[in-house]
Write an enzyme that holds these catalytic residues in place. Structure first.
Site, PDB file in Angstrom:
ATOM      1  N   ARG A   1       0.876  -1.142  -0.045  1.00 20.06           N
ATOM      2  CA  ARG A   1      -0.058  -0.077  -0.071  1.00 20.06           C
ATOM      3  C   ARG A   1       1.014   1.144  -0.068  1.00 20.06           C
ATOM      4  O   ARG A   1       2.075   1.005   0.526  1.00 20.06           O
ATOM      5  CB  ARG A   1      -0.663   0.193   1.128  1.00 20.06           C
ATOM      6  CG  ARG A   1      -1.983  -1.268   1.408  1.00 20.06           C
ATOM      7  CD  ARG A   1      -2.789  -1.111   2.694  1.00 20.06           C
ATOM      8  NE  ARG A   1      -3.630  -2.457   2.844  1.00 20.06           N
ATOM      9  CZ  ARG A   1      -3.125  -3.178   3.274  1.00 20.06           C
ATOM     10  NH1 ARG A   1      -2.235  -3.438   4.382  1.00 20.06           N
ATOM     11  NH2 ARG A   1      -4.161  -4.467   3.589  1.00 20.06           N
TER      12      ARG A   1
ATOM     13  N   HIS B   1      -2.356   2.212  -6.368  1.00 22.31           N
ATOM     14  CA  HIS B   1      -2.665   0.801  -5.777  1.00 22.31           C
ATOM     15  C   HIS B   1      -2.934  -0.179  -6.825  1.00 22.31           C
ATOM     16  O   HIS B   1      -3.028  -1.177  -6.410  1.00 22.31           O
ATOM     17  CB  HIS B   1      -4.017   1.403  -4.909  1.00 22.31           C
ATOM     18  CG  HIS B   1      -4.223   0.391  -3.905  1.00 22.31           C
ATOM     19  ND1 HIS B   1      -3.731   0.380  -2.891  1.00 22.31           N
ATOM     20  CD2 HIS B   1      -5.510  -0.583  -3.955  1.00 22.31           C
ATOM     21  CE1 HIS B   1      -4.408  -0.758  -1.934  1.00 22.31           C
ATOM     22  NE2 HIS B   1      -5.165  -1.029  -2.547  1.00 22.31           N
TER      23      HIS B   1
ATOM     24  N   HIS C   1      -4.117  -9.369   4.033  1.00 27.11           N
ATOM     25  CA  HIS C   1      -5.608  -9.469   4.367  1.00 27.11           C
ATOM     26  C   HIS C   1      -6.002 -10.491   5.648  1.00 27.11           C
ATOM     27  O   HIS C   1      -5.378 -11.386   5.886  1.00 27.11           O
ATOM     28  CB  HIS C   1      -6.205 -10.012   3.131  1.00 27.11           C
ATOM     29  CG  HIS C   1      -6.148  -9.340   2.000  1.00 27.11           C
ATOM     30  ND1 HIS C   1      -6.457  -9.765   0.441  1.00 27.11           N
ATOM     31  CD2 HIS C   1      -6.045  -7.809   1.620  1.00 27.11           C
ATOM     32  CE1 HIS C   1      -6.297  -8.628  -0.340  1.00 27.11           C
ATOM     33  NE2 HIS C   1      -6.016  -7.474   0.466  1.00 27.11           N
TER      34      HIS C   1
ATOM     35  N   LYS D   1      -2.376  -2.335   8.003  1.00 30.77           N
ATOM     36  CA  LYS D   1      -3.366  -1.678   8.540  1.00 30.77           C
ATOM     37  C   LYS D   1      -3.485  -2.367   9.954  1.00 30.77           C
ATOM     38  O   LYS D   1      -3.464  -3.554  10.277  1.00 30.77           O
ATOM     39  CB  LYS D   1      -4.753  -2.198   8.047  1.00 30.77           C
ATOM     40  CG  LYS D   1      -5.030  -1.385   6.672  1.00 30.77           C
ATOM     41  CD  LYS D   1      -6.144  -1.806   5.980  1.00 30.77           C
ATOM     42  CE  LYS D   1      -6.555  -0.754   4.697  1.00 30.77           C
ATOM     43  NZ  LYS D   1      -7.706  -0.920   3.958  1.00 30.77           N
TER      44      LYS D   1
ATOM     45  N   TYR E   1      -9.218 -11.482  -6.598  1.00 27.73           N
ATOM     46  CA  TYR E   1      -8.057 -11.375  -7.461  1.00 27.73           C
ATOM     47  C   TYR E   1      -8.451 -12.634  -8.552  1.00 27.73           C
ATOM     48  O   TYR E   1      -8.019 -12.739  -9.457  1.00 27.73           O
ATOM     49  CB  TYR E   1      -7.081 -11.420  -6.971  1.00 27.73           C
ATOM     50  CG  TYR E   1      -6.555 -10.308  -6.304  1.00 27.73           C
ATOM     51  CD1 TYR E   1      -6.668  -8.936  -6.836  1.00 27.73           C
ATOM     52  CD2 TYR E   1      -6.624  -9.968  -4.730  1.00 27.73           C
ATOM     53  CE1 TYR E   1      -6.201  -7.938  -6.263  1.00 27.73           C
ATOM     54  CE2 TYR E   1      -6.335  -8.959  -4.213  1.00 27.73           C
ATOM     55  CZ  TYR E   1      -6.312  -7.565  -4.852  1.00 27.73           C
ATOM     56  OH  TYR E   1      -6.188  -6.283  -4.346  1.00 27.73           O
TER      57      TYR E   1
ATOM     58  N   ARG F   1      -0.418  -2.920  -6.512  1.00 20.99           N
ATOM     59  CA  ARG F   1      -0.661  -3.913  -5.504  1.00 20.99           C
ATOM     60  C   ARG F   1      -1.883  -5.021  -6.203  1.00 20.99           C
ATOM     61  O   ARG F   1      -1.678  -6.131  -5.746  1.00 20.99           O
ATOM     62  CB  ARG F   1      -1.492  -3.174  -4.381  1.00 20.99           C
ATOM     63  CG  ARG F   1      -1.849  -4.213  -3.214  1.00 20.99           C
ATOM     64  CD  ARG F   1      -2.216  -3.391  -1.905  1.00 20.99           C
ATOM     65  NE  ARG F   1      -2.946  -3.942  -0.973  1.00 20.99           N
ATOM     66  CZ  ARG F   1      -2.448  -4.856  -0.039  1.00 20.99           C
ATOM     67  NH1 ARG F   1      -1.189  -4.887   0.221  1.00 20.99           N
ATOM     68  NH2 ARG F   1      -3.254  -5.549   1.007  1.00 20.99           N
TER      69      ARG F   1
END
Length: 310
Positions: A163, A256, A282, A187, A291, A259
């Site tokens: 990110r 992004h 994730h 995150k 994806y 990514r």
């Protein structure tokens, strides 16, 4: 009560970054302010002073919030229609704001309870073809310090699926150049170890030896990637450099997108879904599964382009 109190609450509530909390607070403030503009002052909770326009307790009631939500969703008047994703983010911010109001006894009610979060539409993220990634990176082949930094920066972002905030905050205690891995703080401060390729390692070595020393100014920084002023490059700085390079390369993408491309190219190369989930950081594998839909769509395109029997 000040904005810092709301920010502190949001950071503690979601366990995320101050930047995310600030964005959420600004979003809630914008919505509540626009709804309060024509509202009279509302009574404060017991034990509080009477609310005046502009005071948190003077925020709109249930009818006004519901009406304002409907206008934003449908694009009434001069309000542009919002995507479901944006609506969900705004509504989450408003929910958090009114919850804070109740916890701090500024209000006894929560008018945002009437607002339902819209069902999310499933849209596939944009992905670059490997050739487009190569074209973008090849456009950064200058020998000046800034070009060396940019090539190393975007090679690493693509090679690790970073990110933009993760790349901007990367410090030397997170970089293991000889081992070709980095420790990423993502995150909610979740850490993960991500390897990077030989090309990214080579570009990093050149930047650290020939480019970064020229960017160092009076105040030394522990950040790997420096701005022209000698401080760690900002998210906005990365975005500006990317936008300039993508225009020069003729590539339609955002930072992004690298990514998304990283994840899709890994799956296309045979990586399993669980591995890609870990590399991206994730928490839920369902986030990574999108994806697989991109890869299937790409395979269909390749079939149309190259299969001899149309």
């Amino acid at each position: 009560m000040g904005s810092s109190d709301v920010l502190a609450y949001l950071v503690a509530r979601q366990g995320g970054s101050a930047a995310t909390a600030s964005h959420q607070a600004n979003s809630a403030s914008h919505q509540v302010t626009s709804l309060t503009a024509s509202q009279p002052g509302r009574p404060a909770a017991p034990g509080r002073d009477a609310a005046t326009p502009g005071h948190p307790a003077a925020a709109p009631g249930r009818d006004a919030v519901a009406q304002g939500h409907g206008m934003a969703a449908q694009g009434h008047g001069t309000v542009a229609p919002l995507s479901r994703k944006t609506m969900a983010r705004v509504i989450s911010s408003v929910h958090a704001f009114f919850k804070f109001m109740r916890l701090e006894a500024f209000r006894v009610d929560d008018p945002s309870e009437l607002i339902e979060t819209p069902k999310q539409e499933r849209s596939l993220p944009s992905v670059l073809a490997p050739g487009e990634v190569d074209r973008f990176l090849s456009s950064l082949d200058g020998e000046d310090p800034r070009s060396l930094r940019d090539r190393a920066l975007f090679e690493l972002i693509y090679s690790c699926g970073l990110r933009i905030s993760e790349a901007a905050s990367l410090s030397f205690d997170q970089l293991y150049l000889d081992e070709r891995v980095i420790r990423v703080v993502g995150k909610r401060k979740k850490e993960r170890i991500v390897p990077f390729g030989a090309e990214a390692a080579s570009r990093l070595s050149v930047y650290l030896e020939k480019g970064r020393p020229s960017l160092v100014k009076g105040v030394r920084s522990d950040k790997v990637f420096l701005s022209q002023g000698g401080r760690g490059i900002s998210r906005k700085g990365i975005w500006k450099r990317f936008d300039s390079a993508r225009q020069a390369a003729g590539v339609d993408a955002k930072v992004h997108t690298f990514r998304h491309s990283f994840a899709t190219h890994l799956l296309a190369g045979g990586a399993d879904l669980r591995t890609v989930q870990e590399l991206l950081g994730h928490s839920d594998i369902s986030t990574t599964q999108i994806y697989t839909h991109i890869e299937s769509e790409a395979l269909g395109t390749y079939h149309d382009d190259y299969f001899p029997r149309k």
